[in-house]
Design a protein around this motif. Structure first.
Motif, PDB file in Angstrom:
ATOM      1  N   PHE A 249       0.513  -1.388   0.200  1.00 34.10           N
ATOM      2  CA  PHE A 249       0.095   0.133  -0.116  1.00 34.10           C
ATOM      3  C   PHE A 249       0.819   1.184  -0.052  1.00 34.10           C
ATOM      4  CE2 PHE A 249      -3.383  -2.893   2.313  1.00 34.10           C
ATOM      5  CZ  PHE A 249      -3.781  -3.104   1.289  1.00 34.10           C
ATOM      6  N   VAL A 250       2.179   1.409   0.528  1.00 27.77           N
ATOM      7  CA  VAL A 250       2.774   2.611   0.963  1.00 27.77           C
ATOM      8  C   VAL A 250       3.362   2.520  -0.439  1.00 27.77           C
ATOM      9  CG1 VAL A 250       4.829   3.408   1.971  1.00 27.77           C
ATOM     10  CG2 VAL A 250       3.138   2.230   3.448  1.00 27.77           C
ATOM     11  N   ALA A 251       3.945   1.529  -1.080  1.00 32.12           N
ATOM     12  CA  ALA A 251       4.524   1.607  -2.534  1.00 32.12           C
ATOM     13  C   ALA A 251       3.606   2.113  -3.622  1.00 32.12           C
ATOM     14  CB  ALA A 251       4.886   0.171  -2.837  1.00 32.12           C
ATOM     15  N   GLY A 252       2.371   2.058  -3.357  1.00 33.81           N
ATOM     16  CA  GLY A 252       1.158   2.489  -4.137  1.00 33.81           C
ATOM     17  C   GLY A 252       1.198   4.117  -3.932  1.00 33.81           C
ATOM     18  N   ALA A 253       1.295   4.551  -2.748  1.00 33.89           N
ATOM     19  CA  ALA A 253       1.163   6.141  -2.383  1.00 33.89           C
ATOM     20  C   ALA A 253       2.371   6.328  -2.676  1.00 33.89           C
ATOM     21  CB  ALA A 253       0.973   6.203  -0.807  1.00 33.89           C
ATOM     22  N   GLU A 254       3.678   5.970  -2.433  1.00 31.35           N
ATOM     23  CA  GLU A 254       5.089   6.405  -2.883  1.00 31.35           C
ATOM     24  C   GLU A 254       5.153   6.660  -4.509  1.00 31.35           C
ATOM     25  OE1 GLU A 254       9.624   5.571  -1.970  1.00 31.35           O
ATOM     26  OE2 GLU A 254       8.250   3.808  -1.945  1.00 31.35           O
ATOM     27  N   MET A 307      -0.667   1.489  12.500  1.00 32.39           N
ATOM     28  CA  MET A 307      -1.332   2.527  12.229  1.00 32.39           C
ATOM     29  C   MET A 307      -0.594   3.837  12.083  1.00 32.39           C
ATOM     30  SD  MET A 307      -4.846   1.749  13.065  1.00 32.39           S
ATOM     31  CE  MET A 307      -5.446   3.185  14.202  1.00 32.39           C
ATOM     32  N   VAL A 308       0.454   3.780  12.508  1.00 32.01           N
ATOM     33  CA  VAL A 308       1.497   5.124  12.393  1.00 32.01           C
ATOM     34  C   VAL A 308       1.969   5.084  10.878  1.00 32.01           C
ATOM     35  CG1 VAL A 308       3.933   5.854  12.770  1.00 32.01           C
ATOM     36  CG2 VAL A 308       2.584   5.031  14.532  1.00 32.01           C
ATOM     37  N   ILE A 309       2.271   3.734  10.086  1.00 32.89           N
ATOM     38  CA  ILE A 309       2.114   3.888   8.787  1.00 32.89           C
ATOM     39  C   ILE A 309       1.172   4.484   7.910  1.00 32.89           C
ATOM     40  CG2 ILE A 309       2.478   2.444   6.639  1.00 32.89           C
ATOM     41  CD1 ILE A 309       3.850   0.501   8.545  1.00 32.89           C
ATOM     42  N   GLY A 310      -0.109   4.197   8.249  1.00 30.25           N
ATOM     43  CA  GLY A 310      -1.166   4.460   7.358  1.00 30.25           C
ATOM     44  C   GLY A 310      -1.762   5.983   7.539  1.00 30.25           C
ATOM     45  N   LEU A 311      -2.031   6.195   9.061  1.00 28.41           N
ATOM     46  CA  LEU A 311      -2.660   7.460   9.352  1.00 28.41           C
ATOM     47  C   LEU A 311      -2.079   8.783   8.679  1.00 28.41           C
ATOM     48  CD1 LEU A 311      -3.639   6.884  13.094  1.00 28.41           C
ATOM     49  CD2 LEU A 311      -5.180   6.922  10.922  1.00 28.41           C
ATOM     50  N   PRO A 312      -0.943   8.967   8.627  1.00 21.96           N
ATOM     51  CA  PRO A 312      -0.201  10.108   8.056  1.00 21.96           C
ATOM     52  C   PRO A 312      -0.340  10.221   6.721  1.00 21.96           C
ATOM     53  CG  PRO A 312       1.524   8.927   9.468  1.00 21.96           C
ATOM     54  CD  PRO A 312       0.342   8.155   9.389  1.00 21.96           C
ATOM     55  N   LEU A 313      -0.712   9.122   5.893  1.00 18.66           N
ATOM     56  CA  LEU A 313      -0.923   8.976   4.491  1.00 18.66           C
ATOM     57  C   LEU A 313      -2.331   9.611   4.160  1.00 18.66           C
ATOM     58  CD1 LEU A 313       0.744   5.714   3.220  1.00 18.66           C
ATOM     59  CD2 LEU A 313       1.626   8.061   3.032  1.00 18.66           C
ATOM     60  N   ALA A 314      -3.398   9.564   5.134  1.00 17.30           N
ATOM     61  CA  ALA A 314      -4.739   9.811   5.036  1.00 17.30           C
ATOM     62  C   ALA A 314      -4.475  11.374   4.894  1.00 17.30           C
ATOM     63  CB  ALA A 314      -5.518   9.268   6.160  1.00 17.30           C
ATOM     64  N   GLY A 315      -3.543  12.115   5.569  1.00 22.20           N
ATOM     65  CA  GLY A 315      -3.550  13.491   5.627  1.00 22.20           C
ATOM     66  C   GLY A 315      -3.191  14.153   4.114  1.00 22.20           C
ATOM     67  N   PHE A 316      -2.907  13.436   3.198  1.00 24.99           N
ATOM     68  CA  PHE A 316      -2.689  13.887   1.816  1.00 24.99           C
ATOM     69  C   PHE A 316      -4.040  14.044   1.280  1.00 24.99           C
ATOM     70  CE2 PHE A 316       1.490  12.304   2.409  1.00 24.99           C
ATOM     71  CZ  PHE A 316       2.382  13.044   1.963  1.00 24.99           C
ATOM     72  N   ALA A 317      -4.820  13.618   1.674  1.00 27.14           N
ATOM     73  CA  ALA A 317      -6.351  14.051   1.096  1.00 27.14           C
ATOM     74  C   ALA A 317      -6.591  15.578   1.108  1.00 27.14           C
ATOM     75  CB  ALA A 317      -7.485  13.354   1.540  1.00 27.14           C
ATOM     76  N   LEU A 318      -6.004  16.226   2.290  1.00 30.27           N
ATOM     77  CA  LEU A 318      -6.285  17.572   2.411  1.00 30.27           C
ATOM     78  C   LEU A 318      -5.275  18.505   1.948  1.00 30.27           C
ATOM     79  CD1 LEU A 318      -6.518  17.093   6.454  1.00 30.27           C
ATOM     80  CD2 LEU A 318      -8.265  17.211   4.617  1.00 30.27           C
ATOM     81  N   MET A 390      -3.771   8.537  -2.435  1.00 32.68           N
ATOM     82  CA  MET A 390      -2.659   8.247  -1.461  1.00 32.68           C
ATOM     83  C   MET A 390      -3.248   8.044  -0.006  1.00 32.68           C
ATOM     84  SD  MET A 390       0.285  11.105  -2.821  1.00 32.68           S
ATOM     85  CE  MET A 390       1.498  10.543  -1.391  1.00 32.68           C
ATOM     86  N   ALA A 391      -4.370   8.834   0.338  1.00 33.49           N
ATOM     87  CA  ALA A 391      -5.151   8.704   1.521  1.00 33.49           C
ATOM     88  C   ALA A 391      -5.775   7.343   1.482  1.00 33.49           C
ATOM     89  CB  ALA A 391      -6.024   9.911   1.436  1.00 33.49           C
ATOM     90  N   LEU A 392      -6.269   7.055   0.337  1.00 36.69           N
ATOM     91  CA  LEU A 392      -6.912   5.598   0.416  1.00 36.69           C
ATOM     92  C   LEU A 392      -5.794   4.487   0.778  1.00 36.69           C
ATOM     93  CD1 LEU A 392      -9.516   6.008  -2.513  1.00 36.69           C
ATOM     94  CD2 LEU A 392      -9.909   5.446  -0.145  1.00 36.69           C
ATOM     95  N   ALA A 393      -4.741   4.830   0.087  1.00 40.48           N
ATOM     96  CA  ALA A 393      -3.595   3.699   0.460  1.00 40.48           C
ATOM     97  C   ALA A 393      -3.353   3.642   2.059  1.00 40.48           C
ATOM     98  CB  ALA A 393      -2.309   4.104  -0.125  1.00 40.48           C
ATOM     99  N   GLY A 394      -3.398   4.666   2.611  1.00 38.05           N
ATOM    100  CA  GLY A 394      -3.167   4.818   4.026  1.00 38.05           C
ATOM    101  C   GLY A 394      -4.065   4.371   4.969  1.00 38.05           C
ATOM    102  N   LEU A 395      -5.498   4.503   4.325  1.00 40.38           N
ATOM    103  CA  LEU A 395      -6.727   3.980   4.900  1.00 40.38           C
ATOM    104  C   LEU A 395      -6.517   2.483   5.060  1.00 40.38           C
ATOM    105  CD1 LEU A 395      -9.453   6.413   4.338  1.00 40.38           C
ATOM    106  CD2 LEU A 395      -8.267   6.028   6.701  1.00 40.38           C
ATOM    107  N   ALA A 396      -6.096   1.939   3.571  1.00 40.77           N
ATOM    108  CA  ALA A 396      -5.956   0.366   3.561  1.00 40.77           C
ATOM    109  C   ALA A 396      -5.137  -0.249   4.536  1.00 40.77           C
ATOM    110  CB  ALA A 396      -5.620   0.332   2.169  1.00 40.77           C
ATOM    111  N   THR A 397      -3.804   0.599   4.593  1.00 42.47           N
ATOM    112  CA  THR A 397      -2.920   0.048   5.870  1.00 42.47           C
ATOM    113  C   THR A 397      -3.564   0.102   7.376  1.00 42.47           C
ATOM    114  OG1 THR A 397      -1.147   1.066   4.273  1.00 42.47           O
ATOM    115  CG2 THR A 397      -0.518   0.522   6.625  1.00 42.47           C
ATOM    116  N   VAL A 398      -4.242   1.127   7.415  1.00 42.53           N
ATOM    117  CA  VAL A 398      -4.809   1.085   8.677  1.00 42.53           C
ATOM    118  C   VAL A 398      -5.719  -0.190   8.792  1.00 42.53           C
ATOM    119  CG1 VAL A 398      -6.327   2.346  10.242  1.00 42.53           C
ATOM    120  CG2 VAL A 398      -4.654   3.684   9.230  1.00 42.53           C
ATOM    121  N   CYS A 399      -6.233  -0.528   7.893  1.00 40.82           N
ATOM    122  CA  CYS A 399      -7.329  -1.596   7.962  1.00 40.82           C
ATOM    123  C   CYS A 399      -6.612  -2.842   8.324  1.00 40.82           C
ATOM    124  CB  CYS A 399      -8.173  -1.856   6.945  1.00 40.82           C
ATOM    125  SG  CYS A 399      -9.397  -0.516   6.524  1.00 40.82           S
TER     126      CYS A 399
END
Length: 413
Positions: A249-254, A307-318, A390-399
């Motif tokens: 998921f992070v590779a997708g966001a990266e 969760m630390v991996i995924g939650l910051p990526l959700a911030g890219f939606a803003l 990118m935010a969805l990649a983060g939320l998928a990681t949180v899941c």
């Protein structure tokens, strides 16, 4: 089997104690050298193929063709890691990579032939990497093993950065073909070091008892059946997915950082800094968690770190400014220390007779899903927005965090 002196299984080790082990130090140095050579070779071949053909597609294919064949190699050849004499297999692996780089550097091969050579070598990589990781597991025990894996991960990240960054400079100064010969020299140095310094250990006893020396024909059957048994074990399967999915998921966001920065009009040069934040965060997280957190606590923190991996990526939606983006990516990188809490549960879950194959499957699967992540989230970005993808990649990681909770790994306390 040896470990850092005087360490009980739950006693915290130190990086100095781990490096004091001669066998681990040899495997660590040679692996770091070959990861650097891999990155240099990949970068050089991508430049060479693009310069020859002018095709961005072929240049990208050259960059990624070494990933997918690893899964096929693990499925059909992975049992070699548990059936061959380690020194011979590791030396042969590094020697084969040396020969491939040298041939591509000297001979003016057509692009199709270059792709075939890369894919062929990649298909054998799980066996070579599997036996190396099995040796590390047999050399280090308890917390020393976890820190050994931590050091290997940190050095791999640093070596990839060095190889990719140095690759551009090497191509500019030496030309692509001389750069390929430079990478061949690095592989050769690693092969010679292993041949001269690693003891000629026998093949595992269980492999000999089950007729591992009857010929190469049985390797395919044993590899397939071994992987089937590993994936049939719920605990092993869960631990594999826990180590595969967050990086995918992070590779997708990266992969979307470049279009995100470009689409938001960020300053020139900011893209490179953003791309560097993830590996820097990974290095810092592994070092801090490996050095200062107790073994049992690491295993309890697995879900929280995911969760630390995924939650910051959700911030890219803003659509945050680039400085805040850099901070978010740094924090995301530190969360990758979650993998340290899975090392011992994974080792405990895997049958000793299949450790090499299990490590090969882990590595091959990781390479494959990291190649698939950018495709999936790149497609999502086409239909939504880069920041949203990118935010969805983060939320998928949180899941995924629920799947890697301590009670799921069988290590809950």
């Amino acid at each position: 089997m040896t470990s850092a002196p005087g360490l009980a299984p739950q006693q915290r080790a130190t990086y100095r104690e781990v490096l004091a082990n001669r066998r681990f130090r040899l495997l660590f140095v040679t692996r770091t050298l070959t990861v650097t050579a891999d990155s240099l070779r990949i970068m050089t071949l991508s430049v060479l193929v693009f310069a020859t053909t002018g095709s961005p597609l072929l240049g990208a294919l050259t960059f990624g063709v070494g990933f997918l064949p690893q899964l096929a190699g693990s499925l059909f050849l992975g049992s070699l890691a548990d059936r061959a004499r380690p020194r011979r297999l590791v030396t042969a692996g590094y020697g084969l990579q040396c020969a491939a780089a040298a041939v591509m550097g000297v001979a003016h091969l057509p692009v199709a032939a270059i792709l075939v050579v890369i894919a062929a070598v990649a298909s054998l990589t799980p066996a070579f990497s599997g036996v190396t990781n099995r040796l590390i597991a047999e050399t280090l025990t308890g917390d020393a093993y976890v820190l050994g894996r931590s050091m290997s991960n940190m050095s791999a990240s640093a070596a990839q950065l060095l190889g990719l960054a140095g690759g551009g400079a090497a191509v500019e100064l030496l030309g692509p073909r001389s750069s390929l010969l430079l990478s061949a020299g690095a592989y050769l140095a690693a092969a010679v070091a292993v041949r001269l310094r690693l003891p000629d250990l026998p093949a595992p006893e269980q492999a000999v008892r089950h007729g591992s020396r009857r010929g190469f024909g049985s390797v395919l059957r044993h590899s397939w059946s071994g992987n089937t048994k590993l994936l049939a074990e719920r605990r092993v399967r869960t631990l594999l997915l826990a180590q595969w999915l967050p990086p995918a998921f992070v590779a997708g966001a990266e992969s979307l950082i470049v279009p995100f920065a470009g689409g938001r009009g960020m300053p020139a040069g900011s893209t490179g800094l953003l791309l560097a934040c993830l590996p820097v965060g990974m290095l810092a997280g592994d070092l801090a968690v490996g050095r200062f957190v107790r073994p049992a606590v690491r295993e309890r923190l697995v879900a929280a770190l995911v969760m630390v991996i995924g939650l910051p990526l959700a911030g890219f939606a803003l659509d945050p400014p680039w400085v805040m983006c850099a901070g978010l990516l740094l924090v995301t990188g530190t969360g990758f220390a979650y993998a340290l809490g899975l090392q011992r549960p994974f080792l405990d879950a895997v049958p000793q007779a299949s450790r090499g194959q299990a490590f090969g499957l882990l590595t091959a699967g990781l390479m494959t899903v990291q190649g698939a992540g950018p495709v999936v989230f790149g497609a999502v970005a086409e239909f939504t927005d880069v920041g949203v993808a990118m935010a969805l990649a983060g939320l998928a990681t949180v899941c995924v965090a629920r799947c890697v909770a301590p009670w799921r790994t069988g290590r809950g306390q």
